[in-house]
Design an enzyme around this catalytic site. Structure first.
Site, PDB file in Angstrom:
ATOM      1  CG  ASP A  95      -0.285  -0.080   2.543  1.00  0.00           C
ATOM      2  OD1 ASP A  95       0.765  -0.751   2.645  1.00  0.00           O
ATOM      3  OD2 ASP A  95      -0.787   0.527   3.524  1.00  0.00           O
ATOM      4  CG  ASP A 126       7.112   4.384   2.090  1.00  0.00           C
ATOM      5  OD1 ASP A 126       7.174   3.171   2.342  1.00  0.00           O
ATOM      6  OD2 ASP A 126       6.607   5.206   2.871  1.00  0.00           O
ATOM      7  CD  GLU A 160       4.159   0.915   7.132  1.00  0.00           C
ATOM      8  OE1 GLU A 160       4.843   1.254   8.104  1.00  0.00           O
ATOM      9  OE2 GLU A 160       3.863   1.718   6.219  1.00  0.00           O
ATOM     10  CD  GLU A 161       2.893   4.202   4.046  1.00  0.00           C
ATOM     11  OE1 GLU A 161       2.787   4.869   5.101  1.00  0.00           O
ATOM     12  OE2 GLU A 161       3.940   4.134   3.387  1.00  0.00           O
ATOM     13  CG  HIS A 375       4.634   9.365   3.316  1.00  0.00           C
ATOM     14  ND1 HIS A 375       3.965   9.178   4.499  1.00  0.00           N
ATOM     15  CD2 HIS A 375       5.101   8.136   2.981  1.00  0.00           C
ATOM     16  CE1 HIS A 375       4.028   7.905   4.863  1.00  0.00           C
ATOM     17  NE2 HIS A 375       4.728   7.254   3.945  1.00  0.00           N
TER      18      HIS A 375
HETATM   19 ZN   LIG Z   1       6.752   2.354   3.974  1.00  0.00          ZN
END
Ligand SMILES: [Zn+2]
Length: 402
Positions: A95, A126, A160-161, A375
Site C-alpha cells: 500500500d 516507499d 502499513e500506511e 509521502h
Molecule cells: Zn513504507
C-alpha cells in the site's frame, strides 16, 4: 518522459534498461521493470491494487509456498521456501499513501515515469522498488542456490500506511499461533538518507498518542468570572509538557520527544469563552521510557495544574531494538561490498511494521532506498539505486543462507 501506450512503454524500457544478458547485472532490468509494473497498479492504503498477486505469481514460480491472509478486506501474504530454520524473511507493504493534489505532481503519480535517471511515482521509494528488489533477489538466489540452507520467506501486507491493524500484526499472530518463527527479518522500508545504504535501522522509537479534552465553562468574554476558560487552564501545563526533558536517550536512541499535532477551541465568535478544548499529541520515546511511566507523567502534570480533562491514549508501538548480530552484520557487509560504504546503524525516524515482528524474538533490520521524497509530491528513487539495492539484498541472503 511519460509512458503513453504499452508499445511506447516497452520500447522505452528496452532502450533505457537494456543490459548485456551475459553480465551479472542482467537481472537489474528485471527489478526496474517489476518496480514500474507495481507503481502502475494504484494501491492507496489499504488497497493492494493487484500488486501482491503479481509478487505471488513470481514467487510461486520459483518454489515458494504461498499463504494468502485476508483480514477485514485487507490483503496480506506469507510466502516461504524451505522448511528448516533459520528463517530469513523479507517484510514490506504494497500500500501507498494518497498522491495528494494531482496538479502538484510533474507527472501522473500512478504512471511510472523516468526523468534524468530518476524513477517517479507514488510508491517509487516507499516501497515498491524495495518489493521488486526482494522478488528479483529471491529469484536470482534460488536459481543459483536451489538447495539453500534454512528458509526464505516474505511477509507482505497492504495495511502499513493506514491503520496497521489487519496487516503485519495479524500475520504475525497467525505465525505465532502455530509456532512458526522468523529468525532474521529484513524490512525493505526506505532507510537511507543521502546515499543508498548509508543507514540501516536496527530499531525504532515507540509512539504513544493522546487525545485530550479540557473541560471548561462557556461564557461571555466580558464576564470571565462566570466562565472557566479551558485554553487558559491548559496553557501553563502545555508549557511544562513541551519544555520537559523526558530523558537524554541512550547509546542507541534519540531522546524522547513530545509534540502537539492538533489544538482546537473556540466557537468562532470573538466574544465567547469556549467551553472545551481538544488537543492531540504524540510522544516518540526511547527505551529509557515505559508506556505506563509516560502516561503517569503526563497525567500528573495535568493534575498538578488542576485541569479538568478526559484523556484517551493510543499506543502505536513500543520501541524495539535489535542488538548487533548476524543479520545486521550480514546487511552491513553486503552494503560495504556492493556500495562501498559502511552504514550507520540507527533507530531514528518513524515507526514501521518491524515493531510487530521484533517482539517475536526475530532480529529485525531495515534497509532500503533513500527516504528524502517519501509521502511527498514527486516521490522518486534513483534508478541505479534500485539495482544496487537488489544486489545488496542478494548478497545478504548469500551471507546468511549459503
Ligand atoms: Zn513504507
Amino acid at each position: 518522459m511519460q509512458y503513453g501506450s504499452q508499445s511506447r512503454n516497452d520500447s522505452f524500457i528496452k532502450r533505457l534498461l537494456f543490459v548485456d544478458p551475459r553480465s551479472p547485472s542482467a537481472l537489474s532490468s528485471a527489478t526496474l521493470e517489476l518496480a514500474q509494473t507495481l507503481i502502475a497498479r494504484p494501491s492507496v492504503s489499504p488497497a493492494d491494487g493487484g500488486c501482491q498477486e503479481l509478487m505471488i505469481e513470481r514467487l510461486a514460480a520459483c518454489g515458494f509456498e504461498i499463504e494468502r491472509l485476508r483480514f477485514n478486506g485487507v490483503d496480506n501474504f506469507w510466502a516461504r521456501r524451505g522448511r528448516e530454520r533459520p528463517v530469513f524473511c523479507f517484510a514490506g507493504h504494497t500500500d501507498v499513501v494518497p498522491a495528494g493534489p494531482a496538479e502538484g505532481w510533474s507527472s501522473d503519480p500512478f504512471v511510472p515515469t523516468v526523468r534524468d535517471g530518476l524513477l517517479y511515482g507514488r510508491g517509487a521509494a516507499d516501497m515498491k522498488t524495495g518489493l521488486a528488489a526482494m522478488v528479483t533477489a529471491c529469484e536470482e538466489f534460488v536459481r543459483s542456490h536451489p538447495r539453500h540452507r534454512g528458509s526464505i520467506a516474505l511477509l507482505i501486507t497492504s495495511d502499513e500506511e493506514g491503520q496497521s491493524v489487519d496487516g503485519t500484526r495479524r500475520v504475525v499472530e497467525v505465525l505465532e499461533a502455530r509456532g512458526e518463527k522468523i529468525d532474521w527479518c529484513l524490512v525493505g522500508e526506505p532507510s537511507s538518507e543521502r546515499r543508498l545504504g548509508d543507514t540501516i535501522k536496527i530499531g525504532r522509537r515507540g509512539s504513544l498518542s493522546g487525545r485530550l479534552t479540557v473541560h471548561g465553562i462557556q461564557g461571555h468574554v466580558a464576564y470571565p468570572q462566570l466562565a472557566d476558560n479551558p485554553v487558559h487552564a491548559l496553557a501553563p501545563a502545555l508549557a511544562d509538557l513541551v519544555t520537559r526533558v523526558w530523558d537524554h536517550g541512550n547509546a542507541h536512541f534519540q531522546p524522547t520527544t513530545f509534540q502537539v499535532s492538533n489544538l482546537n477551541a473556540g466557537t468562532g465568535a470573538p466574544n465567547v469563552i469556549p467551553g472545551e478544548l481538544k488537543a492531540r499529541f504524540n510522544l516518540r520515546f526511547s527505551t529509557e521510557q515505559t508506556v505506563a511511566g509516560l502516561k503517569a507523567t503526563v497525567e500528573s502534570i495535568l493534575t498538578r495544574h488542576r485541569i479538568k480533562y478526559t484523556l484517551e491514549w493510543f499506543l502505536s508501538g513500543n520501541p524495539f531494538f535489535t542488538a548487533p548480530g548476524e543479520l545486521s552484520a550480514a546487511a552491513s557487509r553486503a552494503v560495504q561490498e556492493i556500495v562501498g560504504i559502511t552504514p550507520a546503524l540507527s533507530t531514528g525516524g518513524g515507526t514501521s511494521d518491524g515493531r510487530f515482528i521484533a517482539p517475536t524474538g526475530a532480529q529485525v533490520v531495515e534497509l532500503g532506498v533513500i527516504n528524502a521524497t517519501i509521502h511527498k509530491v514527486d516521490e522518486h528513487v534513483r534508478m541505479e539505486d534500485v539495482d544496487t539495492l537488489q544486489r545488496a539484498y542478494l548478497r545478504t541472503m548469500q551471507l546468511l543462507l549459503t
